[in-house]
Structure formats: structure tokens, C-alpha cells
Motif scaffolding. Structure first.
Motif, PDB file in Angstrom:
ATOM      1  N   GLN A 244      -6.489  -3.291   6.717  1.00 24.13           N
ATOM      2  CA  GLN A 244      -6.579  -4.481   5.228  1.00 24.13           C
ATOM      3  C   GLN A 244      -5.130  -5.324   5.559  1.00 24.13           C
ATOM      4  O   GLN A 244      -5.253  -7.060   5.794  1.00 24.13           O
ATOM      5  CB  GLN A 244      -7.073  -4.862   4.395  1.00 24.13           C
ATOM      6  CG  GLN A 244      -7.558  -5.179   3.993  1.00 24.13           C
ATOM      7  CD  GLN A 244      -8.660  -6.377   3.464  1.00 24.13           C
ATOM      8  OE1 GLN A 244      -9.325  -5.469   4.436  1.00 24.13           O
ATOM      9  NE2 GLN A 244      -8.563  -8.037   4.339  1.00 24.13           N
TER      10      GLN A 244
ATOM     11  N   VAL B 192      -4.475  -7.099   8.873  1.00 27.91           N
ATOM     12  CA  VAL B 192      -5.732  -7.932   9.121  1.00 27.91           C
ATOM     13  C   VAL B 192      -5.437  -9.659   8.443  1.00 27.91           C
ATOM     14  O   VAL B 192      -5.181 -10.512   8.956  1.00 27.91           O
ATOM     15  CB  VAL B 192      -6.815  -7.579   8.735  1.00 27.91           C
ATOM     16  CG1 VAL B 192      -8.025  -9.398   8.675  1.00 27.91           C
ATOM     17  CG2 VAL B 192      -7.053  -6.850  10.050  1.00 27.91           C
ATOM     18  N   ASN B 193      -4.978  -8.830   7.182  1.00 24.36           N
ATOM     19  CA  ASN B 193      -4.487 -10.429   7.037  1.00 24.36           C
ATOM     20  C   ASN B 193      -3.366 -10.243   6.822  1.00 24.36           C
ATOM     21  O   ASN B 193      -2.486 -11.594   6.039  1.00 24.36           O
ATOM     22  CB  ASN B 193      -4.390 -10.460   4.599  1.00 24.36           C
ATOM     23  CG  ASN B 193      -5.716  -9.703   4.362  1.00 24.36           C
ATOM     24  OD1 ASN B 193      -7.043  -9.578   5.306  1.00 24.36           O
ATOM     25  ND2 ASN B 193      -6.152  -8.796   3.405  1.00 24.36           N
ATOM     26  N   ASN B 194      -2.105 -10.064   8.231  1.00 19.90           N
ATOM     27  CA  ASN B 194      -1.202 -10.063   8.565  1.00 19.90           C
ATOM     28  C   ASN B 194       0.185 -10.137   6.765  1.00 19.90           C
ATOM     29  O   ASN B 194       1.316 -11.304   6.694  1.00 19.90           O
ATOM     30  CB  ASN B 194      -0.420 -11.637   8.140  1.00 19.90           C
ATOM     31  CG  ASN B 194       0.818 -12.553   9.576  1.00 19.90           C
ATOM     32  OD1 ASN B 194       1.064 -11.408   9.452  1.00 19.90           O
ATOM     33  ND2 ASN B 194       0.973 -13.646   9.644  1.00 19.90           N
ATOM     34  N   ASP B 195       0.174  -9.118   6.261  1.00 23.18           N
ATOM     35  CA  ASP B 195       0.998  -9.280   4.901  1.00 23.18           C
ATOM     36  C   ASP B 195       1.930  -8.928   4.782  1.00 23.18           C
ATOM     37  O   ASP B 195       2.699  -8.386   4.385  1.00 23.18           O
ATOM     38  CB  ASP B 195      -0.264  -8.151   3.819  1.00 23.18           C
ATOM     39  CG  ASP B 195      -1.484  -8.497   2.829  1.00 23.18           C
ATOM     40  OD1 ASP B 195      -1.064  -9.426   2.775  1.00 23.18           O
ATOM     41  OD2 ASP B 195      -2.300  -7.854   2.874  1.00 23.18           O
TER      42      ASP B 195
END
Lengths: 184, 759
Positions: free
Chosen positions: B524, B527-530
Motif C-alpha cells: 500500500q 502504491v501510494n508513493n509513501d
């Protein structure tokens, strides 16, 4: 793992002892006379799209041991002494990371004037103006192919070539590192 | 003598029985070699379940040992350590000798194994971050690890696990310890001295009672040779050192006291008969009885407990008693052959029958080693009677002396018996008022003080790493079990225990549920480029692959053996999986109770000393039942033979002797153990013989002399054991000494109103 760190520090500090070291004694001599400096570390790791660079300072006091402070890109401070390696916490306290390594003993042995111990860990050779350390210790040999120390006029470069081909270059400068303070 | 056809037939009969027994044993041994079981746990009634789980818990620890070397002037050389290592490694049953427990670990292989699960593993701190959804932690830790001077874990894992979460997870596993390093050698410093360890791993057989002493003796021999040259001292830690010390001392004491006992028998016999033949007969009787007992035991058992033989030593005392009676009877009556056997048969059969009956009752107890004691002593007694009535009757070797005029017995006044009786009753009553059975296994600990000091010193130097406590729990399957590991660990940390000191396979194997949650969270984040820094340094294709590839989950079979062997294995038993968490320190039952309150499934503290104590308690209860039954059986036999009142009076002497011996031992030691009770069986059976001979032949000189000789040899023989440093042997010896002495006094003071005085 931390054995390596310690050994590297030994070599790093020793490196600044003399711009043209001819032996380990000369490195140790410089450490005693000029124990503060800065470093720039470049990690060349195959999977990374660019070298990873970090910068910081080192400080050696015979009574307290060695402080290795990374300032960029993250602040981190390690204290290496007879008790082992401690990470300095935000509150100023230190947390012992591990003590099952030869670092403190090796460092102190070296600075006390006994360099035989370093010779037990490495085959020490001179190569094209550089000092080459080839690991003898079985565990270190599994991870490190070669450590070289190349002094220049006002700086020295320490290279660690790992078994897999990854390489770490540490540039040692006997001047304080000036890093602009972070924006408020 | 052999000219007598009847005697010749008797001799042939004895030889035939002996040969048949020998042949049967040889045949059995050819078909199936006999095994000797030296495992003390096997003589205890410990459930199969507890035994298996405890064995799994202790396995990583019990076959290991540690020596710490130091020299007075710190001049211990690497050459010395390597030389000692080389010599020790050649000792049979020593599997490995090494300087560093981690030296056999191939970190690259381990890193490669775990890198195959790039999103499943999170260190404790990363896990805490996940629980708080602190995605920044992963990025910060990535920077931190790459900023380190040199971290081989980074290089080893970054190819397959580019988020460096696996490197972080592996770094978490590095145990903290007290060791410092000098090249290939570890050491610990204390008081200016350096202590260098040599670690041992033994074959499982090495810790058995029969193998531990020679293994440790070989180690000590090497150290003695080397240390003399180099002036080196050493400390030792490990179960095998204790096993060897205790076993060697017990063997030494048994040999010493057994030897002294035999010497006593030899001297007394020679002194009494002033001839070599009676002595030869006594020795033949004891040796053949013991051989017959052993032969029958071999025929009926495939595996013999060594401890059986320790307790079966009673047979010698009983056989010697019969020998003295028949030899003195022959000398007194000048009878031999069938005449002698007929003369002595009633007393031998009644006395021996009581003994036999008592030991046969032991067979009814559901404890394998006691059943073997019963078989050994029962068969031995039977063969001793048979030898007395056959071989010793035709060849007593005492009838060449001129017939003796029996000196008159000075009958002691009747009050002397009453005085003895009341004194014994008072002793029993006083002891009963403060009666305490001691079943705690620790009260039998005979570890030499030097070994305890050594263990304490090592524990102080390196921490208590040798003898952990264990908590076990079970689940329907491995995954549920791993989740329970996580719950127990978490609850113990909440109770203040240090995570690093809680050792379990779960440290290297998170549950699939946890792994899946870790992977979902990291995916996640990607995907969220965290993870900004990670994205900046990692090729987009690599990130894309991580997101799209199916999550791989680590399972038990993927955990490298080199890691798994350091932790208690997961035990599959009765359709359930059992997990064990060990703690290098003390966990009290109270802590377990608190822990239990926090959990929805049962946990159990695997306390082996407690289990052994419970087993000893059960064993003691069985022995008590047996003693009760034996008392009833002897009384019934005496009543049948001598009538109700007289029979009871006759039975009173052995019963009171046994009880009095126990009571006196209690007054001296403050408690009674199973070994006191086992000695009382010997007292009961021997004193029965004394009173039966008094009954059958009256209190005549030769009967008294036989009783005196028997009592002196037995009391002295077993009494020697009071000097033993092994508590069990000492307790047995003290009770035997006191009980036999009491029995002898009671027989000496027996009034003629009770005995059938033929004198």
C-alpha cells in the motif's frame, strides 16, 4: 557486521595520521595528534539507481573512545569504546547495540600502540601508494574482499569492496564539515 | 561326597539348572542384544506427552556445554585454544567444538533465504510503525541503514528486498551478549582477566548416565595435559558435567563401599569358620544368586534400567544370610546332603518365601524399574534357596570340624524385649509426630560444590544462558500456533520480560497472518508513493514488480536448520502442534498465572524439577502401598505358619525394625525419602529371616551366630553408605544400618515365649 565498522574506523582514523603512511604505526600516530575530522561516504550498490551519499564527523578521545556522527541525510551518532558500540539516543542516553565484536578492543589496542591485533585480522600490503587490507578472519572474508586506504595530500580515501561487488568509498578530511542549518 | 549317588544327582540338578539358564540367556542375547537404559527419566512415571515436550524444549540446551579458559597472567594464546579445540574435537560423542556459536552461520545464505520474502518481514520497530501506520519509518530506516559506515546485511538483501525491511529485520535478530571479540575468538573480561570460551555440542548419547563419565573424563584428560603446560584454569557449564560428576561419584562410592562390604563378609566368614571352604560357598552362593537374577531379568526384559541393579544389591545381603544359616547348621548338626536340606528347608522356605512374596508384590506396581528389581531379587532369592538346598547342602564345607557342643545361650530377661519394643514404639511415635516425606528432587542433588561454583561464576560472567525456563502451549495447526507464539510473547513483554531473552522459533518465523498484514501494508505504501527516498533510489521497474508480484509467505520448512536447531522444535503430538518459548531467567508459577489471565488459550510452565518431584511423590506412594501389602503378606504367612497370636508377634519384629529404622533415620535427617523406604524393604525381608530361623530352630547358638554374622555384614555393608556424599545412597545406607541393628537387637531379646526354643 559491526566488527567491520570498527575496523574501518580504525583504518579511517589511522589514515589521517600521516598523509603518506608507510605503516600502521604512522596511521596511529596521526590519530593521536589529529583526532577530529569529517567524512563523505558514497555507497555504490548495484541495485541503486545512483550512489547513496552521506556525510558527517568523527571525533576521537582516548579516554572516551570514538564518536562517529552522520549528519546528512539522517542524523545518527555512534559511540565506540571498550563496552562496544552504542547508538546515542535523542535524549542523550546511549543504547548498546551489540558488544560481541572486536571493535573496542581493536581500537584501544591500536591506539595504545599495539598494532599486532590488526595484523591478525588482515594481511596488510602496500599497493600503488595505498594500504591494502585483505581479511583473514573467516567471517569477515565471507563479506569483504578488500579494504584499501589511499592517502592524498590533504585527504584520504577508504574503499571497502564487498564480496558481491558493491563498494563503499569514504573520503576522510581533517577539517570540520560545514552544513547549513535546516530551514526553520 | 560325589560317590553318593543322591548327592551326585543333586549336583547335576544344580548344574543343569545353571546351564539351562546360561544357555537360555545366550540364546536370547543372540536373538536380541540386551540394552541398558541409563536415562533416569525413564524410571519415573512422567507422561509421554510431558516427556516429549520437555525433551523438545531442552534439546537445544542439554547437549551443549561451555568451558571458559583463563590464565593468571592473561597469556592465553590462540595457539593454545586451537590446540585444545583440535584435541577435544577428536573425543568420541563430541560433535562440535567451536569458539564462536555463530561461526557456522552462513549469513549470506540466511540473508538470501529471507530476502525471498521481500515484503513479509518487519522488525519489531517496523511492526510497531505498521500498527501506528507510520509509513515514514520505512523510509527513515532505509536512509539510516544506507548511511551506516558499512552494513553487509544491506548488500546481502537489497537486491531482492530493496526496501531494506529484511535487512532491518535480520539486524533485529542479532543477540546481545557479553562477549567481546579477538579475531576468531570471543572473550569476556572480569577483574582484569580474560575468559575465552570453547563451546561444545555433544551427541545425544553423551548425556546418558553410562556415557557422560567417559566423555567428560576424556575432556578432563586433554585439559589436564594441556593446562599443566600452559598454566591455564577453566570453568565449566553444562548438564553433562553434572551428570558425569554425579555418576562417577556414585560409581566410585558403590565400588568402594561394595568392595568394603565384600571384604567385611570375607573377613567375618574366615574368622567365624577358620576355613576357606565356607567362604568359597558364601561367595558361590551370592555370585550364583546374582547371576541367576540377572539371567532371568535378561530373559524377560529387552531393556534393563541401570538403576535396577543399584537397588537389586539387597540380594547380596539376603543370600549371605541364607549362607550363614546353612553353613552353621551343617557344622552344628553335622548333617549334609538331603538330611541337611530337609532340616533347614522349612526355615529357608518360610523365610525365603516371605522375602520372595514381598518382592513379588513389588512387581504389581506400575513402575518398570521396580518390576525389574522384583524380578531380579525374586529370581535371585529363589536361586539362593535352591543353591542352599542343593549345592551347599551336599558341600557345606563345615562338617569336617568336630561336632560342636552348643554353648548355652544366656537368655536375656523378658523385660529387655519389652524395653526394646517400647523404645522402638516410642521412637516411631516421636518421629510420627513430626513426620515429613521429602519428594523434592532437589534434595537428591549431589552435584559437587565446585561445579555449582563454576556455574555461578559463568552465569555472572556471561548471564544465565545455560538453563532457561520453558513455557509451552498448543494449537490445532502450525499457523495458529505461530499466532499464539506472538500472543504469548506480547503478553510476556507487557509483564516486563525482555523480548531479546524470550527465545522461540517465532523470532525467525512470523505467522502467515502477520506476514500477510506486513506485505499488504508495504504494498500500500509503495502504491501510494509513501516511501519517497526508496522511490528516488530504486528503479521504477523494481517497485512495480514488488507491487504486482504475489506475496510470498515464509513457512516452517524454509527456516534454515542452522537457525532452527537453536530453538525448541515445534512438536506434533496427538493431532496438535506444541510450541515452546524459552526464557533465559526465572519465570515463576505466579507469572504464568498472570500470563494465563491475558490469554484465551492455556499455557504451561515446563518445570522439569517439578515434574520429577511429582514423579518421585507418586513413586513414593507406590512404595508405601507395597510396604503395606508386604507387611500384610508377611503377617499372613507368619499367622499361617505359627498361628494367629504367635504369628502376629513374629511378624511384629520385622515390621517394627523397618518402621524403627525409618523413624530413627527421620529423627536424624528430619525427613524420609523414597530411598529410606527402599531400604526398609531390605530390613523387612532380612529380619523376617532372622525371626523365622529363631522360630524354626529356636534361639540356639548357631542360629544366633548366623543372625549375628548376617546382621553385622549387612549393617556394616550397607551402613558404609552413610559416608556417601550421594544423598540417595546415604539415605539408603543410614536406614539399612539403623533398621538392621534394631532388628538384630529385637531378635537377640526375643523371649522364648515367642520363639520355639530348641536350645
Amino acid at each position: 557486521m559491526r566488527v567491520l565498522i570498527g575496523l574501518l574506523l580504525v583504518v579511517c582514523l589511522g589514515a589521517l595520521a600521516d598523509p603518506k603512511p608507510t605503516n600502521i604505526d604512522a596511521l596511529r600516530q596521526f590519530t593521536l595528534t589529529n583526532p577530529v575530522g569529517t567524512f563523505i561516504q558514497k555507497k555504490h550498490i548495484k541495485v541503486l539507481s545512483q550512489p547513496f551519499i552521506s556525510k558527517g564527523e568523527y571525533h576521537f578521545e582516548p579516554a572516551n573512545g570514538l564518536t562517529w556522527t552522520t549528519i546528512e541525510p539522517v542524523q545518527n551518532q555512534l559511540m565506540i569504546n571498550a563496552k562496544g558500540i552504542s547508538e546515542i539516543q535523542h535524549d542523550g542516553s546511549s543504547k548498546l547495540m551489540t558488544s560481541d565484536n572486536a571493535i573496542s578492543a581493536m581500537m584501544l589496542t591500536l591506539f595504545m600502540g599495539n598494532d599486532q591485533q590488526l595484523s591478525k585480522e588482515f594481511v596488510v600490503e602496500k599497493r600503488l601508494g595505498c594500504l591494502a587490507l585483505i581479511p583473514i578472519n573467516t567471517q569477515i572474508k565471507l563479506m569483504i574482499d578488500l579494504i584499501t586506504f589511499c592517502p592524498a595530500d590533504d585527504q584520504a580515501v577508504l574503499s571497502i569492496i564487498e564480496v558481491g561487488g558493491n563498494k563503499t568509498e569514504i573520503q576522510l578530511l581533517p577539517i570540520p564539515l560545514i552544513i547549513p542549518p535546516p530551514n526553520p | 561326597m560325589l560317590g553318593n549317588t543322591r548327592n551326585a544327582k543333586t549336583l547335576i540338578l544344580w548344574l543343569a539348572v545353571s546351564v539351562i539358564l546360561a544357555c537360555a540367556v545366550l540364546l536370547k542375547l543372540q536373538q536380541q542384544p540386551i540394552k541398558f537404559n541409563a536415562d533416569i527419566l525413564d524410571v519415573m512415571e512422567i507422561s509421554q506427552h510431558d516427556r516429549i515436550v520437555t525433551a523438545a524444549a531442552t534439546q537445544p540446551f542439554y547437549h551443549r556445554a561451555l568451558l571458559l579458559f583463563s590464565s593468571p597472567n592473561n597469556t592465553l594464546t590462540e595457539d593454545y585454544l586451537r590446540r585444545v579445540q583440535h584435541l577435544l574435537a577428536d573425543i568420541p560423542l563430541v560433535k562440535q567444538v567451536y569458539f564462536n556459536p555463530q561461526q557456522n552461520m552462513d549469513f549470506q545464505a540466511i540473508a538470501k533465504t529471507y530476502s525471498a520474502f521481500p515484503l513479509s518481514l518487519l522488525s519489531d520497530k517496523a511492526l510497531a510503525a505498521r500498527q501506528r501506520n507510520n509509513v515514514e519509518y520505512i523510509d527513515q530506516q532505509y536512509i539510516r541503514m544506507l548511511s551506516q559506515l558499512a552494513d553487509p546485511l544491506v548488500s546481502m538483501t537489497i537486491q531482492n528486498a530493496p526496501l531494506l525491511n529484511v535487512a532491518d529485520w535480520l539486524a533485529d535478530k542479532h543477540p546481545t551478549s557479553h562477549w567481546l571479540q579477538q579475531g576468531d575468538f570471543l572473550y569476556v573480561k572480569d577483574g582484569g582477566k580474560r575468559y575465552y570460551p570453547i563451546f561444545f555440542e555433544f551427541d545425544a548419547a553423551a548425556t546418558k548416565l553410562d556415557q557422560a563419565p567417559p566423555t567428560i573424563a576424556a575432556i578432563q584428560q586433554v585439559l589436564q595435559q594441556q593446562n599443566t603446560e600452559d598454566n591455564v584454569e577453566y570453568l565449566s557449564s553444562g548438564l553433562i558435567f553434572h551428570t558425569a560428576a554425579i555418576t562417577s561419584r556414585a560409581e566410585f562410592e558403590m565400588t568402594l563401599f561394595g568392595g568394603l562390604s565384600i571384604l567385611g563378609i570375607v573377613l567375618l566368614t574366615l574368622l567365624s569358620f577358620k576355613s576357606i571352604w565356607p567362604l568359597a560357598n558364601i561367595l558361590l552362593l551370592t555370585a550364583s544368586s546374582a547371576a541367576a537374577g540377572m539371567a532371568v531379568l535378561i530373559l524377560v526384559s529387552n531393556e534393563i534400567h541401570l538403576i535396577t541393579l543399584v537397588f537389586a544389591i539387597s540380594l547380596i545381603g539376603i543370600a549371605v544370610d541364607y549362607g550363614y544359616h546353612i553353613l552353621l547348621m551343617a557344622r552344628h548338626t553335622q548333617k549334609q546332603g538331603s538330611a541337611l536340606s530337609k532340616h533347614i528347608a522349612p526355615a529357608l522356605i518360610v523365610g525365603g518365601g516371605s522375602t520372595l512374596l514381598s518382592y513379588l508384590l513389588l512387581y504389581a506396581l506400575p513402575i518398570a524399574f521396580l518390576q525389574q528389581v522384583s524380578i531380579f531379587v525374586g529370581s535371585g532369592v529363589l536361586f539362593a534357596i535352591f543353591t542352599c538346598l542343593t549345592l551347599l547342602s551336599i558341600w557345606p564345607g563345615t562338617i569336617k570340624n568336630p561336632p560342636l557342643k552348643e554353648p548355652k545361650i544366656t537368655q536375656l530377661p523378658a523385660w529387655s524385649y519389652k524395653l526394646t519394643l517400647y523404645t522402638v514404639v516410642i521412637i516411631i511415635a516421636v518421629a510420627l509426630m513430626q513426620w515429613r516425606f521429602e519428594d523434592n528432587i532437589k534434595s537428591f542433588n549431589s552435584t559437587p560444590q565446585s561445579l555449582i561454583d563454576s556455574e555461578t561464576h559463568i552465569a555472572r560472567l556471561i548471564g544465565n544462558q545455560q538453563y532457561p525456563r520453558f513455557i509451552s502451549f498448543s494449537a490445532e495447526n502450525t499457523q495458529q500456533l505461530l499466532q499464539r507464539f506472538e500472543s504469548v510473547r506480547s503478553a510476556l513483554i507487557d509483564l516486563g520480560y525482555q523480548n531479546a531473552q524470550l527465545q522461540g522459533i517465532d523470532q525467525w518465523l512470523p505467522s502467515h497472518a502477520r506476514q500477510q498484514a506486513n506485505a499488504d501494508w508495504l504494498k500500500q505504501g509503495l502504491v501510494n508513493n509513501d516511501f519517497k527516498t526508496i522511490n528516488a533510489y530504486t528503479a521504477p521497474m523494481v517497485i512495480d514488480t514488488l507491487i504486482k508480484q504475489p506475496t510470498t509467505l515464509l513457512s516452517l520448512d524454509a527456516v534454515p536448520d542452522v537457525i532452527a536447531q537453536h530453538y525448541p522444535a515445534i512438536v506434533h503430538l496427538d493431532e496438535r502442534d506444541y510450541g515452546i518459548l524459552s526464557y533465559l531467567g526465572v519465570i515463576s508459577p505466579d507469572t504464568v498465572a498472570l500470563l494465563q489471565k491475558q490469554l484465551s488459550f492455556p499455557v504451561q510452565l515446563l518445570d522439569q524439577p517439578q515434574k520429577l518431584t511429582q514423579a518421585m511423590l507418586m513413586l513414593r506412594q507406590y512404595i508405601l502401598y507395597f510396604l503395606g501389602l508386604a507387611t500384610c503378606a508377611i503377617s499372613l504367612l507368619m499367622i499361617c505358619r505359627y498361628g494367629f497370636l504367635r504369628g502376629l508377634k513374629v511378624a511384629l519384629t520385622p515390621v517394627l525394625s523397618a518402621l524403627g529404622g525409618l523413624a530413627l533415620a527421620h529423627l536424624i535427617m528430619g525427613f524420609v525419602t523414597i530411598f529410606h523406604l527402599l531400604a526398609s524393604i531390605l530390613i523387612l525381608t532380612l529380619v523376617v529371616d532372622y525371626v523365622v530361623f529363631c522360630q524354626e530352630h529356636g534361639k540356639v547358638h548357631h542360629v544366633n551366630k548366623a543372625i549375628n554374622l548376617s546382621a553385622i555384614t549387612t549393617a556394616l555393608g550397607f551402613g558404609m553408605f552413610v559416608f556417601s556424599a550421594t544423598p540417595a545412597i546415604q539415605q539408603f545406607g543410614l536406614t539399612a544400618l539403623l533398621g538392621i541393628t534394631l532388628g538384630w537387637i529385637m531378635c537377640a531379646t526375643l523371649p522364648t515365649t515367642i520363639t520355639k526354643n530348641k536350645g
